[in-house]
Design a protein around this motif. Structure first.
Motif, mmCIF file in Angstrom:
data_model
loop_
_atom_site.group_PDB
_atom_site.id
_atom_site.type_symbol
_atom_site.label_atom_id
_atom_site.label_comp_id
_atom_site.label_asym_id
_atom_site.label_seq_id
_atom_site.Cartn_x
_atom_site.Cartn_y
_atom_site.Cartn_z
ATOM 1 N N SER A 139 -11.934 -61.318 50.263
ATOM 2 C CA SER A 139 -13.109 -61.025 49.221
ATOM 3 C C SER A 139 -13.742 -59.376 49.527
ATOM 4 O O SER A 139 -14.512 -59.305 48.676
ATOM 5 N N SER A 140 -13.141 -58.882 50.388
ATOM 6 C CA SER A 140 -13.734 -57.319 50.510
ATOM 7 C C SER A 140 -12.966 -56.445 49.644
ATOM 8 O O SER A 140 -11.580 -56.673 49.552
ATOM 9 N N LYS A 141 -13.633 -55.450 48.905
ATOM 10 C CA LYS A 141 -12.980 -54.385 48.368
ATOM 11 C C LYS A 141 -12.634 -53.446 49.305
ATOM 12 O O LYS A 141 -11.731 -52.469 48.854
ATOM 13 N N ASP A 142 -13.161 -53.119 50.424
ATOM 14 C CA ASP A 142 -12.804 -52.127 51.350
ATOM 15 C C ASP A 142 -12.494 -52.583 52.763
ATOM 16 O O ASP A 142 -12.489 -51.723 53.755
ATOM 17 N N ASP A 143 -11.625 -53.634 52.722
ATOM 18 C CA ASP A 143 -11.200 -54.292 54.029
ATOM 19 C C ASP A 143 -12.443 -54.134 55.154
ATOM 20 O O ASP A 143 -12.006 -53.717 56.221
#
Lengths: 256, 256, 256
Positions: A139-143
């Motif tokens: 669910s993270s955009k930047d890992d």
């Protein structure tokens, strides 16, 4: 434990500590502990590593993190160090020790991962929690992984007051996910003759204590012969609220 | 732990406790602890349940016991409660939570059974002790179990003086056997998202600590994510001799 | 624990202790503890056994060691004794109990081996450490084992200062190897109804704490029903630096 040694330590009993923090933390994690250790005559370094502190780049690997610490030690030309790792920092000192073994007097793992050869950090969690980490990652955009407050409050700062818990939560930032999922080659680590200690706080449940899981004895026993030091504390609170107690335990783990 | 919060607790940190006792006990088990918690501003209820206290009928089922606590909570229309179970009381709060989940802020298991779905209390004992319970049951005329003093002294009040042990033994009565042997359906419990805590006293050997047995981590880890609080005490003595310490641990387990 | 009982013990609560030391120790190991127990009104014996103390003959068997303690007890015609074994001394009291069960009120194992029937002491160590003991044995001219200082410091006196560690190391002598490798017939022991206690110090890692290893609960649980007493200490230091604390724990384990 309240002996004079704390305050009038002879020169030959003063140590050089290098303190390596864990995930969801930066080098300031050690501020209180480092101040106590220095006041007792020790030399203390708290290196920051890639993807943490003021580093804007969160796209880091475990090797980059290890390199940060190795470079710090070699540039300052440190020798005879007590290399302490907390939590994820355990995996870092495992890899650092492989690269600069001759500079290390003793490795101290404080509620820290001692990974098996070929293992990753998330491999040490029960299935349900591992899946939770995978969902956070997805669910993270930047890992990165951000701990929800309820998980942080119950697993990292379980002994804290709510006020302390909120204060500590305010200081944490999203953690680069990749290094937690990387499987590490640790064959060289397990051939090192470096003396080792494990400091275990018996209210620390950040990795669930349990049958087939947990800091101690599940991971500590992988060290073979090691010095055990046990104290009362959880994963994050003690460094914040009782730095003198933690400093004493790290000293007991690191001293001759 | 001796902080001001004990005595000047802000209104939004005052809790509503419902304390559920275990076997060979009645609601007076909590007298000391409840008094301390109330003096700190909390609201405390100590429901009695079927087959215990002044109830002359010892022929009770686990469902009847659960109903006693559920009825108590619903009749008083309690909400946002910290529901604490001690020992056998752990199985009671597991079943109560299934029936009134919306009224519960947090479940606290204090050296309490966390049964697996389909398990009974006696299933959690090593074979030799299970057989001992079966023999006690077979020798009873009214299907109750009475603890012989030597077993009580060594397993329930191991840290007590002899005088304290005898005093506590004088207050226990035969325990209805059936609920300890009933296998419980706990599928609904394991689907509940209710926050949970486990309080573990490291001298508590009432269920033998051991490989494949014991309060913690063997049963606690079934809770999945939970808040761990550890203290020094045994199964029965602490409530009797150090109620303030126990109250503080229950507060640490139950607070926000 | 600092109650009056320590100092004004009624006659019917005074105990007769027989304290059996472990390996790399002699009867002087108990000097501090015995002095404290005597000052509280107890009677204390600390028998020396074959191959230890002033005995020049190191070529001894486990049976000879057991005989030393049995003879001591029968010659003094002791009855109603609390028989305490530390470390290797646990195996000695297991065998002594088989021979003079009627003289024993209670067996107390303090971080002591509780061997299974047919097992030896070295069987209780992880493979790597067992091989280390075998190498130490092979390199000895008189079939004794001497602990290297680094192993002693980290495994036996992990909580000590360096000065204390060196002081204690100066007092140890090579240990007869054979009794540590002998497999013991313990069928009679496991049929004894004698009450038993286990005292566990949670910083004691002399036998590695761990999954499938360790003093407690791995070996303690072999006792079946027993009284558990837990304290803070390591394997050797506590007897040296905190004899009053250790004496109190042994009293709690041995009292009625």
């Amino acid at each position: 434990m309240e002996s004079d040694e704390r305050y009038h330590l002879p020169a030959d009993q003063r140590l050089t500590f290098v303190l390596v923090h864990g995930s969801w933390a930066d080098a300031h994690f050690w501020d209180g502990v480092a101040a106590v250790l220095r006041s007792r005559g020790h030399t203390v370094y708290t290196p920051e590593y890639a993807g943490h502190g003021k580093d804007p780049n969160k796209d880091v690997t475990h090797a980059m993190i290890t390199k940060s610490v190795v470079d710090f030690i070699t540039k300052l030309n440190l020798h005879n160090i007590v290399l302490v790792g907390h939590s994820f920092g355990g995996t870092v000192i495992q890899k650092v020790a492989e690269q600069v073994p001759d500079r290390i007097k003793r490795l101290v793992f404080w509620d820290a991962f001692v990974l098996k050869d070929g293992e990753s950090v998330v491999d040490e969690f029960p299935l349900q929690m591992r899946q939770g980490f995978e969902q956070l990652r997805a669910s993270s955009k930047d890992d990165t992984l951000m701990l929800p407050f309820p998980l942080f409050r119950d697993s990292f700062v379980n002994t804290a007051t709510l006020e302390e818990a909120e204060q500590m939560y305010a200081s944490i930032t999203p953690e680069p996910a990749k290094p937690l999922f990387e499987k590490l080659d640790l064959k060289a680590f397990y051939a090192l003759p470096t003396p080792k200690s494990y400091v275990y706080f018996y209210q620390d449940n950040a990795v669930p204590q349990g049958e087939g899981f947990g800091w101690h004895p599940h991971m500590s026993m992988r060290l073979g012969q090691y010095r055990l030091i046990v104290g009362d504390g959880d994963h994050f609170t003690t460094a914040h609220t009782r730095p003198a107690m933690l400093a004493q335990k790290l000293y007991e783990a690191g001293r001759y």
